[in-house]
Scaffold this motif. Structure first.
Motif, mmCIF file in Angstrom:
data_model
loop_
_atom_site.group_PDB
_atom_site.id
_atom_site.type_symbol
_atom_site.label_atom_id
_atom_site.label_comp_id
_atom_site.label_asym_id
_atom_site.label_seq_id
_atom_site.Cartn_x
_atom_site.Cartn_y
_atom_site.Cartn_z
ATOM 1 N N VAL A 134 3.339 4.853 5.301
ATOM 2 C CA VAL A 134 4.523 4.236 4.695
ATOM 3 C C VAL A 134 5.704 5.195 4.811
ATOM 4 O O VAL A 134 6.810 4.804 5.193
ATOM 5 N N TYR A 135 5.467 6.458 4.524
ATOM 6 C CA TYR A 135 6.508 7.487 4.645
ATOM 7 C C TYR A 135 7.015 7.545 6.088
ATOM 8 O O TYR A 135 8.213 7.621 6.338
ATOM 9 N N HIS A 180 0.824 -1.203 0.000
ATOM 10 C CA HIS A 180 0.000 0.000 0.000
ATOM 11 C C HIS A 180 0.862 1.258 0.000
ATOM 12 O O HIS A 180 2.077 1.189 0.107
ATOM 13 N N GLN A 181 0.196 2.350 -0.083
ATOM 14 C CA GLN A 181 0.881 3.638 -0.098
ATOM 15 C C GLN A 181 0.199 4.545 0.914
ATOM 16 O O GLN A 181 -0.852 4.228 1.427
#
Length: 78
Positions: free
Chosen positions: A26-27, A21-22
């Motif tokens: 994630v960051y 996923h994004q």
């Protein structure tokens, strides 16, 4: 053997293979040092609730839902 982070037993080490996923989480994981290629140690995982990881000298708490989206390769116990 690959699995998801939520399935790794405490005291074991695992190498991050992929993060599915994004999005902002994630960051944030990348900022905390959790990204593909990094080896982590599972400090706490009782099968319910959050999981505590050791990444380098830091301990990070990851919710079980997020841990199901992190693909790892088990590298054995410590």
């Amino acid at each position: 053997m690959t699995t998801t982070l939520d399935c790794v037993k405490p005291g074991s080490r695992a190498r991050i293979i992929n993060i599915l996923h994004q999005g902002g989480w994630v960051y944030r994981m990348y900022q905390l040092g959790v990204f593909p290629g990094v080896e982590v140690e599972i400090v706490y995982n009782d099968g319910r609730g959050p999981i505590v990881l050791r990444v380098g000298d830091s301990e990070i708490v990851v919710g079980r839902g997020l841990a199901r989206r992190i693909i790892v390769e088990s590298s054995g116990g410590s």
